[in-house]
Design a protein around this motif. Structure first.
Motif, PDB file in Angstrom:
ATOM      1  N   GLN A 222      77.046  38.831  15.420  1.00  0.00           N
ATOM      2  CA  GLN A 222      75.733  38.175  15.477  1.00  0.00           C
ATOM      3  C   GLN A 222      75.950  36.685  15.701  1.00  0.00           C
ATOM      4  O   GLN A 222      76.770  36.064  15.036  1.00  0.00           O
ATOM      5  N   ARG A 223      75.195  36.109  16.632  1.00  0.00           N
ATOM      6  CA  ARG A 223      75.444  34.717  16.997  1.00  0.00           C
ATOM      7  C   ARG A 223      74.136  33.942  17.196  1.00  0.00           C
ATOM      8  O   ARG A 223      73.225  34.388  17.879  1.00  0.00           O
ATOM      9  N   ILE A 238      71.927  40.134   6.248  1.00  0.00           N
ATOM     10  CA  ILE A 238      73.363  40.380   6.035  1.00  0.00           C
ATOM     11  C   ILE A 238      73.593  41.761   5.423  1.00  0.00           C
ATOM     12  O   ILE A 238      74.536  42.467   5.784  1.00  0.00           O
ATOM     13  N   CYS A 253      79.555  36.411  12.070  1.00  0.00           N
ATOM     14  CA  CYS A 253      78.338  35.645  12.357  1.00  0.00           C
ATOM     15  C   CYS A 253      78.739  34.239  12.767  1.00  0.00           C
ATOM     16  O   CYS A 253      79.553  33.596  12.085  1.00  0.00           O
ATOM     17  N   GLU A 255      77.058  30.464  13.613  1.00  0.00           N
ATOM     18  CA  GLU A 255      75.836  29.667  13.523  1.00  0.00           C
ATOM     19  C   GLU A 255      76.163  28.190  13.750  1.00  0.00           C
ATOM     20  O   GLU A 255      77.235  27.710  13.379  1.00  0.00           O
TER      21      GLU A 255
END
Length: 376
Positions: A222-223, A238, A253, A255
């Motif tokens: 996930q980005r 999450i 992830c 961010e």
């Protein structure tokens, strides 16, 4: 889209090392990417050895005394808090100053999504550019230790918030034996990626739960969903990711830090004003620092926290692309920001243009973090 991607990829080609060569093996290499603004000159950020004190995650970065001094902010933005909190884009349109009259922006029409960026072709182009920047500066498609796993037939990996499917496409091409699944709240331009036989798309919103069974994926990626997940929904998100990941599987992830470094007065005004407006919409702009804690609370074993820095408007072609990325992002959020800032369209354009010039002049840069966890 293919021609656009080829064009921007060609900009990143260097004499010694091409992007494709740097991404031949996406396993963790033990190196982090950090900017040294004094030695960089016109080059792309160089790799430093991981494990040094400078690479430790902290809330302050780029604090060396010989960096350009940040100019003090002389004017603050008085936000219209009601607009910032309640603004609903819903296919609201705007005209870009340099656009033809039929060149309008289109936004998501998702009731519970705070996402302020558009859902149109121009935004898909920006996301393609952003994908190239992130992949180049991190030096890999992912930092999870899953290279060998994805070589196995039937291995499954998920891309959450896939957008136009840039990451999905590159992973599917690199690892043709695995299944690359992708999910996004809008289908947008994903159709061309689904022509790959090992890609599978579902429309869905992580805020409402992922449309997959428990323990299904070997890895989940996930980005840059900082603008799409409200602060009070991160724990749920999450835990959803953890639910669909197999025991022993990996979760990554990425961010961005919302606060850029080495900013002039106009860039600081634009940056800090945008953060304030986004905060009022319930977004967790501190997720850059809080992401690893969310992993731990969800019962994940944190394997790594890898930072990277991206030049804005300097440092060669990658900096030029990131300046374009920043300009397009602020233009995309313009309908929201001009109302929250209480500015006219012309006033916002001047502020944005002046900020873009300062990015290059003062060697501004942005930071991102990749956090990898394992489900145990």
């Amino acid at each position: 889209m293919g021609n656009l991607l080829s064009f921007f990829k060609s900009l990143l080609t260097r004499k010694n090392t091409s992007s494709s060569e740097k991404l031949q093996d996406d396993r963790i290499s033990g190196s982090d990417r950090k900017i040294n603004s004094d030695s960089l000159g016109s080059k792309v950020p160089q790799v430093e050895v991981a494990g040094s004190n400078e690479n430790n995650l902290s809330k302050k970065s780029g604090s060396s005394s010989d960096k350009p001094k940040v100019i003090s902010q002389t004017e603050t933005i008085k936000l219209n808090e009601s607009v910032a909190e309640n603004w609903k884009p819903r296919y609201e349109h705007m005209l870009r100053p340099d656009a033809r009259l039929d060149n309008l922006r289109r936004f998501h029409n998702i009731e519970n999504s705070p996402y302020p960026l558009p859902a149109d072709i121009e935004e898909q182009d920006r996301l393609e550019i952003q994908h190239l920047i992130i992949t180049h500066c991190f030096g890999r498609l992912f930092t999870m230790p899953i290279h060998d796993i994805l070589q196995k037939p039937g291995a499954k990996v998920l891309d959450i918030g896939c957008g136009p499917g840039s990451w999905t496409r590159d992973v599917a091409n690199k690892y043709p034996r695995c299944e690359v699944h992708a999910v996004d709240m809008a289908k947008t331009l994903f159709d061309e990626v689904t022509t790959l036989q090992n890609t599978f798309f579902k429309q869905g919103n992580i805020l409402e739960g992922l449309p997959y069974p428990d323990n299904y994926f070997d890895a989940v990626f996930q980005r840059y969903l900082i603008l799409g997940i409200p602060k009070d929904k991160w724990s749920f998100a999450i835990n959803e990711i953890r639910r669909v990941t197999k025991v022993g599987g990996y979760i990554e992830c990425m961010e961005p830090c919302p606060k850029s470094e080495n900013l002039g007065p106009n860039a600081l005004k634009l940056n800090e004003g945008s953060i304030q407006a986004i905060n009022l919409r319930g977004i967790d702009t501190d997720i850059y620092w809080n992401l690893a804690d969310h992993f731990k609370v969800a019962g994940l074993k944190v394997e790594s926290e890898i930072p990277a820095s991206f030049p804005i408007g300097w440092g060669g072609k990658i900096g030029e692309l990131n300046l374009l990325n920043a300009k397009m992002a602020y233009e995309g959020m313009k309908p929201f920001l001009i109302k929250a800032f209480g500015m006219s369209s012309q006033e916002f354009d001047k502020l944005s243009n002046d900020a873009m010039a300062e990015f290059s002049e003062l060697k501004s840069y942005s930071n991102s973090i990749s956090v990898v966890g394992q489900k145990i």
